[in-house]
Design a protein around this motif. Sequence first.
Motif, PDB file in Angstrom:
ATOM      1  N   CYS A  55      25.432  -7.180  21.850  1.00 21.86           N
ATOM      2  CA  CYS A  55      24.243  -8.036  21.763  1.00 21.86           C
ATOM      3  C   CYS A  55      23.239  -7.511  20.735  1.00 21.86           C
ATOM      4  CB  CYS A  55      23.573  -8.141  23.127  1.00 21.86           C
ATOM      5  SG  CYS A  55      24.457  -9.172  24.319  1.00 21.86           S
ATOM      6  N   LEU A  56      23.296  -6.225  20.449  1.00 24.41           N
ATOM      7  CA  LEU A  56      22.400  -5.617  19.459  1.00 24.41           C
ATOM      8  C   LEU A  56      23.005  -5.600  18.056  1.00 24.41           C
ATOM      9  CD1 LEU A  56      20.973  -2.643  21.566  1.00 24.41           C
ATOM     10  CD2 LEU A  56      19.777  -4.734  20.886  1.00 24.41           C
ATOM     11  N   GLY A  57      24.141  -6.307  17.879  1.00 30.66           N
ATOM     12  CA  GLY A  57      24.668  -6.489  16.531  1.00 30.66           C
ATOM     13  C   GLY A  57      25.946  -5.774  16.187  1.00 30.66           C
ATOM     14  N   ALA A  58      26.593  -5.093  17.143  1.00 27.37           N
ATOM     15  CA  ALA A  58      27.890  -4.477  16.852  1.00 27.37           C
ATOM     16  C   ALA A  58      28.873  -5.563  16.447  1.00 27.37           C
ATOM     17  CB  ALA A  58      28.403  -3.707  18.068  1.00 27.37           C
ATOM     18  N   SER A  59      29.866  -5.191  15.639  1.00 28.96           N
ATOM     19  CA  SER A  59      30.752  -6.196  15.058  1.00 28.96           C
ATOM     20  C   SER A  59      31.713  -6.823  16.048  1.00 28.96           C
ATOM     21  CB  SER A  59      31.544  -5.585  13.889  1.00 28.96           C
ATOM     22  OG  SER A  59      32.303  -4.468  14.331  1.00 28.96           O
ATOM     23  N   GLU A  60      32.113  -6.087  17.090  1.00 24.64           N
ATOM     24  CA  GLU A  60      33.102  -6.644  18.013  1.00 24.64           C
ATOM     25  C   GLU A  60      32.992  -6.001  19.387  1.00 24.64           C
ATOM     26  OE1 GLU A  60      36.789  -3.707  16.636  1.00 24.64           O
ATOM     27  OE2 GLU A  60      36.825  -5.837  16.112  1.00 24.64           O
ATOM     28  N   MET A  61      33.547  -6.699  20.377  1.00 28.21           N
ATOM     29  CA  MET A  61      33.631  -6.192  21.741  1.00 28.21           C
ATOM     30  C   MET A  61      35.008  -5.582  21.961  1.00 28.21           C
ATOM     31  SD  MET A  61      31.303  -6.475  24.252  1.00 28.21           S
ATOM     32  CE  MET A  61      32.193  -6.882  25.751  1.00 28.21           C
ATOM     33  N   GLN A  62      35.081  -4.666  22.919  1.00 30.93           N
ATOM     34  CA  GLN A  62      36.384  -4.164  23.309  1.00 30.93           C
ATOM     35  C   GLN A  62      37.137  -5.273  24.036  1.00 30.93           C
ATOM     36  OE1 GLN A  62      36.252  -1.093  26.257  1.00 30.93           O
ATOM     37  NE2 GLN A  62      35.346  -2.375  27.807  1.00 30.93           N
ATOM     38  N   LYS A  63      38.422  -5.078  24.258  1.00 33.20           N
ATOM     39  CA  LYS A  63      39.231  -6.067  24.959  1.00 33.20           C
ATOM     40  C   LYS A  63      38.673  -6.283  26.362  1.00 33.20           C
ATOM     41  CE  LYS A  63      43.995  -7.119  26.283  1.00 33.20           C
ATOM     42  NZ  LYS A  63      45.404  -6.632  26.297  1.00 33.20           N
ATOM     43  N   ASP A  64      38.549  -7.566  26.726  1.00 31.92           N
ATOM     44  CA  ASP A  64      37.977  -7.891  28.029  1.00 31.92           C
ATOM     45  C   ASP A  64      38.867  -7.393  29.166  1.00 31.92           C
ATOM     46  OD1 ASP A  64      35.918  -9.145  26.773  1.00 31.92           O
ATOM     47  OD2 ASP A  64      36.672 -11.182  27.086  1.00 31.92           O
ATOM     48  N   PRO A  65      38.278  -6.790  30.192  1.00 37.85           N
ATOM     49  CA  PRO A  65      39.059  -6.427  31.374  1.00 37.85           C
ATOM     50  C   PRO A  65      39.419  -7.685  32.167  1.00 37.85           C
ATOM     51  CG  PRO A  65      36.741  -5.979  31.748  1.00 37.85           C
ATOM     52  CD  PRO A  65      36.868  -6.384  30.298  1.00 37.85           C
ATOM     53  N   THR A  66      40.334  -7.562  33.091  1.00 38.84           N
ATOM     54  CA  THR A  66      40.763  -8.707  33.898  1.00 38.84           C
ATOM     55  C   THR A  66      39.587  -9.373  34.600  1.00 38.84           C
ATOM     56  OG1 THR A  66      42.893  -7.617  34.266  1.00 38.84           O
ATOM     57  CG2 THR A  66      42.308  -9.431  35.749  1.00 38.84           C
ATOM     58  N   GLU A  67      38.636  -8.561  35.074  1.00 37.13           N
ATOM     59  CA  GLU A  67      37.482  -9.088  35.809  1.00 37.13           C
ATOM     60  C   GLU A  67      36.588  -9.972  34.943  1.00 37.13           C
ATOM     61  OE1 GLU A  67      38.909  -5.371  37.704  1.00 37.13           O
ATOM     62  OE2 GLU A  67      38.446  -5.998  35.661  1.00 37.13           O
ATOM     63  N   ALA A  68      36.715  -9.852  33.614  1.00 40.53           N
ATOM     64  CA  ALA A  68      35.849 -10.623  32.718  1.00 40.53           C
ATOM     65  C   ALA A  68      36.432 -11.992  32.369  1.00 40.53           C
ATOM     66  CB  ALA A  68      35.599  -9.833  31.430  1.00 40.53           C
ATOM     67  N   LYS A  69      37.604 -12.327  32.897  1.00 43.13           N
ATOM     68  CA  LYS A  69      38.232 -13.608  32.594  1.00 43.13           C
ATOM     69  C   LYS A  69      37.323 -14.760  33.023  1.00 43.13           C
ATOM     70  CE  LYS A  69      42.504 -16.245  33.265  1.00 43.13           C
ATOM     71  NZ  LYS A  69      43.840 -16.283  33.911  1.00 43.13           N
ATOM     72  N   GLY A  70      37.096 -15.687  32.124  1.00 42.66           N
ATOM     73  CA  GLY A  70      36.247 -16.833  32.413  1.00 42.66           C
ATOM     74  C   GLY A  70      34.813 -16.672  31.979  1.00 42.66           C
ATOM     75  N   TYR A  71      34.409 -15.450  31.691  1.00 46.72           N
ATOM     76  CA  TYR A  71      33.055 -15.220  31.196  1.00 46.72           C
ATOM     77  C   TYR A  71      33.031 -15.409  29.685  1.00 46.72           C
ATOM     78  CZ  TYR A  71      31.669 -13.406  35.754  1.00 46.72           C
ATOM     79  OH  TYR A  71      31.379 -13.276  37.085  1.00 46.72           O
ATOM     80  N   LYS A  72      31.996 -16.057  29.190  1.00 46.49           N
ATOM     81  CA  LYS A  72      31.964 -16.449  27.781  1.00 46.49           C
ATOM     82  C   LYS A  72      30.792 -15.872  26.986  1.00 46.49           C
ATOM     83  CE  LYS A  72      35.547 -19.173  28.278  1.00 46.49           C
ATOM     84  NZ  LYS A  72      36.848 -18.821  27.671  1.00 46.49           N
TER      85      LYS A  72
END
Length: 211
Positions: A55-72
């Motif tokens: 959110c502070l401008g990093a270029s990418e997120m790490q791979k989403d964990p299973t618990e993050a499925k459906g969050y956008k």
Amino acid sequence: SPIPTDMASHLLLHELTIEGPGKQPAAITLKPGLNAIVGATGTGKSYIFDAIDFCLGASEMQKDPTEAKGYKTAVLKLKVGGIDQYALSRNLSGGSITVNPCLDWNPQLLGGEVCSQKHDEKRSLSAWLLRQIGITGLKVFKNNRLERQAFSFRNVAHLAMVDENRVIAKHSPANVGQDRSNTSDQRAFNVAITGEGDETDLPEAPTKAKR
């Protein structure tokens, strides 16, 4: 211009929320001062850390964990100067960041601003964050040839956020990597300590850091 040192120049992180259609929002509240994200392996510490940085401008997120499925969407709420409230919203797949003012921490849809993640663009999140703390036009040396680059919020983000790998590393957390002679890291740390950039020439090139 030099960095202001009064309270009006401070950014205080308040809350991170991960949202998705039909999903219960997942949120963590932060407090002024030092925040330590602790927990057992696999509980999402790294994901929280990366989402804040994202959110502070990093270029990418790490791979989403299973618990993050459906969050956008990741939403980071922060306070400027202890008064003004803002929400930084970004799609977890990447792209631009939307900045909305908040009233009692509720984002207001009117008056928002879309900022680019690319730090060399005029309407970038980096430029917006630096303006909030009174920094404009600052430059720092980027190498031992004394070539300058525009100072970016990303130059100092690693000083405010230290992940577990850098906590246990043998080198200083002021450096992103193990190369303590990295001019860019050294000059960013100098800005954080002194509030001054490299607007004037040095008598000689910076030398490599000694052990």
